[in-house]
Design a protein around this motif. Sequence first.
Motif, PDB file in Angstrom:
ATOM      1  N   SER A  25       0.819  -1.218   0.000  1.00 42.91           N
ATOM      2  CA  SER A  25       0.000   0.000   0.000  1.00 42.91           C
ATOM      3  C   SER A  25       0.853   1.268   0.000  1.00 42.91           C
ATOM      4  O   SER A  25       0.373   2.328  -0.388  1.00 42.91           O
ATOM      5  N   SER A  26       2.101   1.172   0.423  1.00 45.12           N
ATOM      6  CA  SER A  26       2.977   2.347   0.414  1.00 45.12           C
ATOM      7  C   SER A  26       3.945   2.329  -0.768  1.00 45.12           C
ATOM      8  O   SER A  26       4.855   3.149  -0.844  1.00 45.12           O
ATOM      9  N   TYR A  27       3.741   1.399  -1.680  1.00 42.33           N
ATOM     10  CA  TYR A  27       4.616   1.248  -2.835  1.00 42.33           C
ATOM     11  C   TYR A  27       3.973   1.823  -4.091  1.00 42.33           C
ATOM     12  O   TYR A  27       2.773   1.621  -4.325  1.00 42.33           O
ATOM     13  N   ALA A  28       4.763   2.492  -4.893  1.00 44.32           N
ATOM     14  CA  ALA A  28       4.339   2.814  -6.248  1.00 44.32           C
ATOM     15  C   ALA A  28       4.458   1.541  -7.080  1.00 44.32           C
ATOM     16  O   ALA A  28       5.373   0.739  -6.883  1.00 44.32           O
ATOM     17  N   MET A  29       3.515   1.368  -7.991  1.00 44.90           N
ATOM     18  CA  MET A  29       3.478   0.148  -8.799  1.00 44.90           C
ATOM     19  C   MET A  29       3.411   0.517 -10.273  1.00 44.90           C
ATOM     20  O   MET A  29       2.730   1.481 -10.643  1.00 44.90           O
ATOM     21  N   SER A  30       4.078  -0.256 -11.082  1.00 37.68           N
ATOM     22  CA  SER A  30       4.046  -0.005 -12.519  1.00 37.68           C
ATOM     23  C   SER A  30       4.001  -1.301 -13.300  1.00 37.68           C
ATOM     24  O   SER A  30       4.359  -2.363 -12.794  1.00 37.68           O
ATOM     25  N   TRP A  31       3.564  -1.161 -14.533  1.00 35.64           N
ATOM     26  CA  TRP A  31       3.635  -2.246 -15.506  1.00 35.64           C
ATOM     27  C   TRP A  31       4.635  -1.835 -16.583  1.00 35.64           C
ATOM     28  O   TRP A  31       4.608  -0.696 -17.073  1.00 35.64           O
ATOM     29  N   PHE A  32       5.500  -2.759 -16.931  1.00 40.77           N
ATOM     30  CA  PHE A  32       6.421  -2.606 -18.051  1.00 40.77           C
ATOM     31  C   PHE A  32       6.179  -3.766 -19.013  1.00 40.77           C
ATOM     32  O   PHE A  32       5.553  -4.757 -18.652  1.00 40.77           O
ATOM     33  N   VAL A  54       4.698   0.855 -19.442  1.00 44.92           N
ATOM     34  CA  VAL A  54       3.316   0.819 -19.914  1.00 44.92           C
ATOM     35  C   VAL A  54       2.462   1.792 -19.102  1.00 44.92           C
ATOM     36  O   VAL A  54       1.811   2.675 -19.653  1.00 44.92           O
ATOM     37  N   ALA A  55       2.470   1.616 -17.781  1.00 47.32           N
ATOM     38  CA  ALA A  55       1.655   2.468 -16.913  1.00 47.32           C
ATOM     39  C   ALA A  55       2.170   2.379 -15.485  1.00 47.32           C
ATOM     40  O   ALA A  55       2.785   1.383 -15.102  1.00 47.32           O
ATOM     41  N   GLY A  56       1.914   3.430 -14.710  1.00 45.19           N
ATOM     42  CA  GLY A  56       2.302   3.444 -13.313  1.00 45.19           C
ATOM     43  C   GLY A  56       1.239   4.096 -12.463  1.00 45.19           C
ATOM     44  O   GLY A  56       0.433   4.896 -12.958  1.00 45.19           O
ATOM     45  N   ILE A  57       1.230   3.740 -11.177  1.00 44.50           N
ATOM     46  CA  ILE A  57       0.250   4.295 -10.255  1.00 44.50           C
ATOM     47  C   ILE A  57       0.912   4.528  -8.909  1.00 44.50           C
ATOM     48  O   ILE A  57       1.711   3.714  -8.444  1.00 44.50           O
ATOM     49  N   SER A  58       0.589   5.654  -8.311  1.00 36.73           N
ATOM     50  CA  SER A  58       1.176   5.977  -7.021  1.00 36.73           C
ATOM     51  C   SER A  58       0.590   5.096  -5.925  1.00 36.73           C
ATOM     52  O   SER A  58      -0.400   4.392  -6.143  1.00 36.73           O
ATOM     53  N   SER A  59       1.183   5.166  -4.742  1.00 40.38           N
ATOM     54  CA  SER A  59       0.740   4.312  -3.646  1.00 40.38           C
ATOM     55  C   SER A  59      -0.721   4.575  -3.266  1.00 40.38           C
ATOM     56  O   SER A  59      -1.460   3.652  -2.949  1.00 40.38           O
ATOM     57  N   SER A  60      -1.123   5.826  -3.339  1.00 40.17           N
ATOM     58  CA  SER A  60      -2.503   6.177  -2.991  1.00 40.17           C
ATOM     59  C   SER A  60      -3.480   5.905  -4.113  1.00 40.17           C
ATOM     60  O   SER A  60      -4.688   5.835  -3.895  1.00 40.17           O
ATOM     61  N   GLY A  61      -2.956   5.797  -5.322  1.00 43.09           N
ATOM     62  CA  GLY A  61      -3.808   5.625  -6.493  1.00 43.09           C
ATOM     63  C   GLY A  61      -4.241   6.933  -7.117  1.00 43.09           C
ATOM     64  O   GLY A  61      -4.903   6.918  -8.154  1.00 43.09           O
ATOM     65  N   ARG A  62      -3.859   8.041  -6.504  1.00 41.90           N
ATOM     66  CA  ARG A  62      -4.316   9.337  -7.028  1.00 41.90           C
ATOM     67  C   ARG A  62      -3.540   9.793  -8.264  1.00 41.90           C
ATOM     68  O   ARG A  62      -4.040  10.618  -9.032  1.00 41.90           O
ATOM     69  N   SER A  63      -2.345   9.290  -8.439  1.00 39.50           N
ATOM     70  CA  SER A  63      -1.543   9.686  -9.604  1.00 39.50           C
ATOM     71  C   SER A  63      -1.267   8.482 -10.493  1.00 39.50           C
ATOM     72  O   SER A  63      -0.922   7.405  -9.991  1.00 39.50           O
ATOM     73  N   THR A  64      -1.420   8.693 -11.783  1.00 38.51           N
ATOM     74  CA  THR A  64      -1.119   7.648 -12.752  1.00 38.51           C
ATOM     75  C   THR A  64      -0.383   8.256 -13.936  1.00 38.51           C
ATOM     76  O   THR A  64      -0.457   9.468 -14.170  1.00 38.51           O
ATOM     77  N   THR A 113       7.797   4.332  -2.114  1.00 39.33           N
ATOM     78  CA  THR A 113       7.464   5.756  -2.219  1.00 39.33           C
ATOM     79  C   THR A 113       7.224   6.230  -3.647  1.00 39.33           C
ATOM     80  O   THR A 113       6.316   5.787  -4.305  1.00 39.33           O
ATOM     81  N   VAL A 114       8.080   7.111  -4.148  1.00 40.49           N
ATOM     82  CA  VAL A 114       7.735   7.921  -5.318  1.00 40.49           C
ATOM     83  C   VAL A 114       7.646   7.116  -6.601  1.00 40.49           C
ATOM     84  O   VAL A 114       8.507   6.289  -6.902  1.00 40.49           O
ATOM     85  N   LEU A 115       6.602   7.396  -7.363  1.00 39.06           N
ATOM     86  CA  LEU A 115       6.398   6.774  -8.662  1.00 39.06           C
ATOM     87  C   LEU A 115       7.495   7.215  -9.618  1.00 39.06           C
ATOM     88  O   LEU A 115       7.930   8.378  -9.597  1.00 39.06           O
ATOM     89  N   SER A 116       7.944   6.308 -10.463  1.00 41.38           N
ATOM     90  CA  SER A 116       8.992   6.634 -11.432  1.00 41.38           C
ATOM     91  C   SER A 116       8.777   5.855 -12.717  1.00 41.38           C
ATOM     92  O   SER A 116       8.370   4.693 -12.690  1.00 41.38           O
ATOM     93  N   PRO A 117       9.070   6.469 -13.867  1.00 35.85           N
ATOM     94  CA  PRO A 117       8.968   5.752 -15.138  1.00 35.85           C
ATOM     95  C   PRO A 117      10.216   4.938 -15.471  1.00 35.85           C
ATOM     96  O   PRO A 117      10.250   4.241 -16.475  1.00 35.85           O
TER      97      PRO A 117
END
Length: 122
Positions: free
Chosen positions: A29-36, A47-57, A100-104
Amino acid sequence: VQLQASGGGLVQAGGSLRLSCAASGRSVSSYAMSWFRQAPGKERELVAGISSSGRSTYYGDSVKGRFTISRDNAKNTVYLQMNSLKPEDTAVYYCAAKVTVLSPKSNVYDYWGQGTQVTVSS
């Protein structure tokens, strides 16, 4: 953290698939997650990424308007809804997690799933 990607398969162009990435070992829940994804002979691409809260993609240019990333922190799972699939979407899709922070950038992710194959026929 262990990540298990699923939901890949063979689909015709114009079809849809929903990928899932289930995390285990600890809460993400505190991790940024992405698909490559990575196609044969090509570099791994975002491909896509989402912040831990889900508010940023964010989305790769080639999938904007067709793919949607979402997450359910209660289920410790991230999803990738893929619509209007094209043959050029054919690749192995990987989910990844970072603190933490989302990254491409793929090289900053701490955990990776095993990948799931998506094949789109023309």
